[in-house]
Scaffold this active site. Sequence first.
Site, PDB file in Angstrom:
ATOM      1  N   HIS A 142      12.913  34.444 -19.826  1.00 17.94           N
ATOM      2  CA  HIS A 142      11.662  33.727 -19.544  1.00 17.94           C
ATOM      3  C   HIS A 142      11.818  32.918 -18.259  1.00 17.94           C
ATOM      4  O   HIS A 142      12.829  32.252 -18.048  1.00 17.94           O
ATOM      5  CB  HIS A 142      11.293  32.807 -20.715  1.00 17.94           C
ATOM      6  CG  HIS A 142      10.849  33.556 -21.938  1.00 17.94           C
ATOM      7  ND1 HIS A 142       9.555  33.536 -22.405  1.00 17.94           N
ATOM      8  CD2 HIS A 142      11.543  34.383 -22.766  1.00 17.94           C
ATOM      9  CE1 HIS A 142       9.463  34.315 -23.469  1.00 17.94           C
ATOM     10  NE2 HIS A 142      10.657  34.833 -23.720  1.00 17.94           N
ATOM     11  N   HIS A 215      13.052  36.707 -33.289  1.00 18.61           N
ATOM     12  CA  HIS A 215      14.326  37.405 -33.067  1.00 18.61           C
ATOM     13  C   HIS A 215      15.538  36.523 -33.400  1.00 18.61           C
ATOM     14  O   HIS A 215      16.258  36.058 -32.541  1.00 18.61           O
ATOM     15  CB  HIS A 215      14.430  38.070 -31.684  1.00 18.61           C
ATOM     16  CG  HIS A 215      14.019  37.254 -30.492  1.00 18.61           C
ATOM     17  ND1 HIS A 215      14.502  35.999 -30.243  1.00 18.61           N
ATOM     18  CD2 HIS A 215      13.184  37.539 -29.458  1.00 18.61           C
ATOM     19  CE1 HIS A 215      13.986  35.557 -29.102  1.00 18.61           C
ATOM     20  NE2 HIS A 215      13.172  36.458 -28.619  1.00 18.61           N
ATOM     21  N   GLY A 248      21.582  47.415 -32.301  1.00 15.58           N
ATOM     22  CA  GLY A 248      23.024  47.551 -32.137  1.00 15.58           C
ATOM     23  C   GLY A 248      23.583  46.779 -30.957  1.00 15.58           C
ATOM     24  O   GLY A 248      24.795  46.765 -30.752  1.00 15.58           O
ATOM     25  N   HIS A 250      21.553  43.620 -29.459  1.00 18.29           N
ATOM     26  CA  HIS A 250      21.110  42.222 -29.429  1.00 18.29           C
ATOM     27  C   HIS A 250      21.884  41.333 -30.398  1.00 18.29           C
ATOM     28  O   HIS A 250      22.124  40.161 -30.110  1.00 18.29           O
ATOM     29  CB  HIS A 250      19.608  42.132 -29.733  1.00 18.29           C
ATOM     30  CG  HIS A 250      18.748  42.301 -28.532  1.00 18.29           C
ATOM     31  ND1 HIS A 250      18.622  43.503 -27.882  1.00 18.29           N
ATOM     32  CD2 HIS A 250      17.996  41.418 -27.833  1.00 18.29           C
ATOM     33  CE1 HIS A 250      17.817  43.350 -26.845  1.00 18.29           C
ATOM     34  NE2 HIS A 250      17.429  42.100 -26.791  1.00 18.29           N
ATOM     35  N   ASP A 273      10.446  43.992 -29.894  1.00 18.75           N
ATOM     36  CA  ASP A 273      10.541  43.217 -28.643  1.00 18.75           C
ATOM     37  C   ASP A 273      10.498  44.185 -27.453  1.00 18.75           C
ATOM     38  O   ASP A 273      11.185  44.006 -26.448  1.00 18.75           O
ATOM     39  CB  ASP A 273      11.821  42.374 -28.625  1.00 18.75           C
ATOM     40  CG  ASP A 273      11.769  41.221 -27.617  1.00 18.75           C
ATOM     41  OD1 ASP A 273      10.674  40.956 -27.060  1.00 18.75           O
ATOM     42  OD2 ASP A 273      12.825  40.614 -27.367  1.00 18.75           O
TER      43      ASP A 273
HETATM   44 ZN   LIG Z   1      12.255  36.230 -26.791  1.00 15.17          ZN
END
Ligand SMILES: [Zn+2]
Length: 380
Positions: A142, A215, A248, A250, A273
């Site tokens: 971000h 997440h 597998g 993240h 995502d």
């Molecule tokens: Zn995020």
Amino acid sequence: MRTALTNGRLLAGEGIVSGQTLLLAGSRIEALVDPKDSRCRGSEVVDLGGQLLLPGFIDVQVNGGGGVLFNDDPSPESIRTIGEAHRRFGTTGFLPTLISDDLETIERAIAATQTCLDTGMRGVLGIHIEGPFLNLARRGVHDPKHLRPLDDSLVSLLCRLRDGRTVLTLAPEMTTPEIIAKLAAGGILVSAGHSEASFAETTEAIARGLRGFTHLFNGMARLDPRAPGIVGAALYDSDTWCGIIVDGHHVDPIMLQLALRCKRHERFMLVTDAMPTVGSANSSFVLQGRTISVVDGICRDENGTLAGTALDMAGAVRNAVSLLGLDIATAARMASQYPADFLGLGHELGRIAPDYLANLVLMDDDLKVQKTWIEGQASV
Ligand SMILES: [Zn+2]
């Protein structure tokens, strides 16, 4: 006109059933019946060839697809393109997801989503606004220039979507418990993410209406023996939902398996995502001026920071089986029933049952998508 889906293995009720025919009437599921039921006569019969029929997948975190990034052009056309790209992978309901941006872009994204809902664009369930009320230290990709605290003045903007669902990802430490309560009262599904909130801050946010975690593990302070923090609070609380990225990369699958032992499976949702490369021939894209490349199935920026995923929902379901050791029924529910429940749509979406919307996905034995239906309308 009725449609009779015969000769499939269906995830319905307690588990996977065979030897039953699913009747669709218009946009809804009418009944699960014996193939000899009189209502099957005169129906359009579709032979499922012994394949697996599951509730259509619901993805609450989709940044892009089909070569389009929602942030680049938050329009109804973009939402349509993203939805069509993901539908090929079994997604029949989704929230286009805007990552941290300026307020004008957030307004446009909400307006575009409202237009989709007004015009009945199939599959669009609302919007997910991820940021910009995030902790700089856990920002991931971000853009720091957009990050800001959340004060009272922005609550009405964030509550502007009249229909559908609005999920808002924020860092609890970037706002106050009172504002979280206001957002929840305004119908927003508040989800914590990109955060270093303490266990106490997170628990307080839950008490004020925080509904989920974005997440889980990614973009959060690490679980620490002396400071359980946001991850500890997410796993300690029994009622909040956790979105999980099962690609597998993240999160180590062992960490996800540990998480699954902490609270009931009903509180986990598979999310993609996903970025624009899903359902596209492109292997790179530009995210707010930075080039993101997909190498070995992983999206990274020039610095190597993970930047969303190249994951689709069918892949997430396969990974949940192969990496997390879940049975197909549980993995499929994490991609349908449980996100529907999170969204408060569990009364008409996410299950194969009478009166539910006929959102379905047909998969072969390798869990590859063969066909989908949204509101009774078939497409490959
Ligand atoms: Zn995020």
